[in-house]
Design a protein around this motif. Structure first.
Motif, PDB file in Angstrom:
ATOM      1  N   TYR A  19      -0.412   0.164  -7.902  1.00  0.00           N
ATOM      2  CA  TYR A  19      -1.027  -0.301  -6.655  1.00  0.00           C
ATOM      3  C   TYR A  19      -2.024  -1.418  -6.960  1.00  0.00           C
ATOM      4  CZ  TYR A  19      -3.407   0.658  -2.067  1.00  0.00           C
ATOM      5  OH  TYR A  19      -3.960   0.601  -0.819  1.00  0.00           O
ATOM      6  N   ALA A  55      -0.338   5.103  -0.397  1.00  0.00           N
ATOM      7  CA  ALA A  55      -1.804   5.093  -0.474  1.00  0.00           C
ATOM      8  C   ALA A  55      -2.398   6.446  -0.097  1.00  0.00           C
ATOM      9  CB  ALA A  55      -2.367   4.002   0.429  1.00  0.00           C
ATOM     10  N   TRP A  65      -1.970  -5.548  -5.864  1.00  0.00           N
ATOM     11  CA  TRP A  65      -3.051  -6.228  -5.152  1.00  0.00           C
ATOM     12  C   TRP A  65      -3.505  -7.478  -5.892  1.00  0.00           C
ATOM     13  CZ3 TRP A  65      -6.801  -4.632  -1.099  1.00  0.00           C
ATOM     14  CH2 TRP A  65      -6.223  -3.732  -0.199  1.00  0.00           C
ATOM     15  N   ALA A  74      -7.738   2.210   1.744  1.00  0.00           N
ATOM     16  CA  ALA A  74      -6.718   1.270   1.274  1.00  0.00           C
ATOM     17  C   ALA A  74      -7.288   0.301   0.253  1.00  0.00           C
ATOM     18  CB  ALA A  74      -6.129   0.496   2.458  1.00  0.00           C
ATOM     19  N   CYS A 104       0.831  -1.215   0.000  1.00  0.00           N
ATOM     20  CA  CYS A 104       0.000   0.000   0.000  1.00  0.00           C
ATOM     21  C   CYS A 104       0.862   1.260   0.000  1.00  0.00           C
ATOM     22  CB  CYS A 104      -0.928   0.004   1.219  1.00  0.00           C
ATOM     23  SG  CYS A 104      -2.112  -1.347   1.251  1.00  0.00           S
TER      24      CYS A 104
END
Length: 502
Positions: A372, A316, A376, A423, A313
């Motif tokens: 990002y 973020a 994930w 997040a 993260c």
């Protein structure tokens, strides 16, 4: 129709009430009257429903009862009361957005989402309170005042879908709409002991989203149980080409909306679970960390594997800050420039923040969001779900405009305390908040469950299994607000600071 009911109809969940209506064991009129009676008994204490259409709901309930009696086909939400957040149009009711500019605005038609919910048989009862333009997570504005937490009337219910969460917790309605950018339906669900779901972008079309190609905000369902929420989602998750993230092939979505209403069993012992207290960056209060650790210790034996880890993260806070400010700048700059005396501090600050960013900043944020997101996806190659607290702190007094520090550490902005929610917003993953006990202050604690992007049905199915485990726990089972205390409480609007930001 029979009036022999297993409980006060106002306390029935959506699935139970819908089942009883279909069996002619519950009249939609009885249900509507019970929800009206509950609202009138306690709303003075919490101020959740800021515009009402009880006559319209009763008229709809009488029509719904007639349809049952003549054997007509019944929609998925037939005869169920519905509360609608005051960011969405319901014909004939105010849509103020909590804004002085729109104090006298009356909707001339229904929002597309409300059209779909009405079409499935839902009966709108009124509008629920929200901060001005949903900016912030303390449900307060100068038009409709503050909404208090039903578990402690001195504390915030969070936001921005705070009125919806309180209406559900108090039994005004089994279903309510919410919307979510940085936790706006997950945070109040956590603080009020109900369930709120942020779906993957496009699952619930956001046809009025200002920045259509930056899907930070999304509508979503709120209810008192995961099953009830899935029933509502089965209607909300519809095709709509006006949202570029609602994928359609031959007029249909790749996801089966009806499937959300009949969640499959999910074997928790087969799951690869990740858990994090803070995503590696969020400022989380020690009390919240302690409760989360205790809850995990009790839930861990249910899982196949539990790893204490988090997706990457990095940056973020900055990604979210820039993209969020761009949203506010485009939509609200003119209001700030032309009517500054009618625009509140949060919106004003967001516009000012947006003007400080350059095109280079925005380009950086968009590219960093992509990185990002990809990180994930790799993380969820190895994990099925990710557990975390829903909110960084226990509910604070509603007179505190926003938390300026957490355990002595200053917050970076009025929305920094929402970091556990945003997040998961940045990569666009589905996240649900379910009740999971009460913290050391005696306030509801929300467990956030995040899954793979577009794994919405799996997230709901897992959440339903965990909800059942939690319900059987002596330490984690949720409790409802004390309605007797709410009935006896003084009118909230008489409290100092009800309309102001002193």
């Amino acid at each position: 129709m029979s009036t022999s009911l297993p409980a006060d109809p106002a306390d029935l969940g959506a699935l139970a009430a819908r089942r009883l209506i279909a069996r002619k064991q519950l009249s939609p009129v009885e249900l509507a009257e019970a929800c009206i009676a509950r609202t009138e008994a306690v709303d003075h204490a919490v101020n959740a429903l800021i515009a009402r259409d009880f006559d319209g709901m009763l008229e709809g309930a009488r029509s719904a009862e007639a349809a049952v009696m003549r054997g007509a086909p019944l929609g998925a939400l037939h005869g169920l009361p519905l509360a609608v957040k005051d960011m969405v149009d319901v014909a004939g009711l105010p849509t103020t957005y909590g804004s002085e500019v729109f104090r006298d605005n009356i909707a001339t038609g229904d929002d597309a989402m409300v059209v779909a919910l009405r079409g499935a048989g839902a009966l709108p009862m009124g509008k629920t309170n929200t901060p001005e333009w949903s900016a912030g997570a303390n449900t307060r504005n100068t038009v409709n005042g503050v909404t208090a937490n039903p578990y402690d009337l001195s504390r915030t219910c969070a936001g921005s879908s705070g009125g919806s969460a309180v209406a559900l917790a108090c039994g005004y309605t089994p279903l309510a709409t919410g919307s979510d950018t940085g936790g706006s339906l997950r945070n109040p669900a956590a603080y009020c002991g109900v369930v709120g779901f942020r779906p993957s972008p496009g699952v619930v079309p956001g046809d009025t989203r200002g920045t259509a190609l930056i899907p930070l905000p999304t509508p979503g369902p709120m209810a008192r149980s995961v099953g009830d929420l899935g029933l509502m989602l089965s209607v909300m998750a519809r095709p709509d080409r006006r949202d570029p993230y609602t994928v359609m092939v031959d007029g249909r979505t790749p996801w089966d909306p009806a499937g959300f209403a009949t969640l499959p069993a999910r074997d928790l012992s087969s799951l690869r679970v990740a858990a994090t207290e803070d995503f590696g960056f969020a400022p989380v209060e020690g009390m919240i960390r302690s409760h989360f650790q205790m809850a995990l210790a009790e839930l861990e034996p249910q899982f196949g594997r539990l790893d204490h880890t988090t997706p990457d993260c990095t940056e973020a806070d900055r990604i979210f800050a820039i993209l969020r400010a761009v949203q506010f700048l485009g939509k609200h700059a003119q209001l700030v420039d032309t009517m500054p005396d009618k625009v509140g501090p949060n919106v004003t600050d967001n516009v000012a923040e947006g003007r400080r960013y350059s095109a280079e900043d925005v380009s950086w944020a968009l590219h960093r969001q992509a990185e990002y997101h990809r990180a994930w996806q790799g993380f969820f190659d190895h994990h099925d779900i990710l557990l975390s607290p829903a909110v960084t702190i226990s509910p604070r007094p509603w007179r505190e405009f926003y938390p300026t520090q957490i355990d002595g550490t200053p917050t970076q902005s009025y929305y920094h305390w929402l970091a556990l929610a945003y997040a998961t917003t940045i990569p666009g993953h589905p996240s649900i908040t379910i009740p999971c006990g009460h913290d050391a202050n005696g306030m509801p604690f929300g467990l956030q469950i995040t899954g793979r992007r577009h794994g919405d049905a799996e997230v709901l199915a897992i959440a339903a299994e965990l909800e059942a485990v939690i319900a059987g726990s002596s330490t984690l089972a949720p409790r409802r607000p004390d309605l007797a205390l709410l009935r006896a409480a003084p009118a909230l609007r008489d409290a100092p600071g009800f309309y102001t930001f002193d």
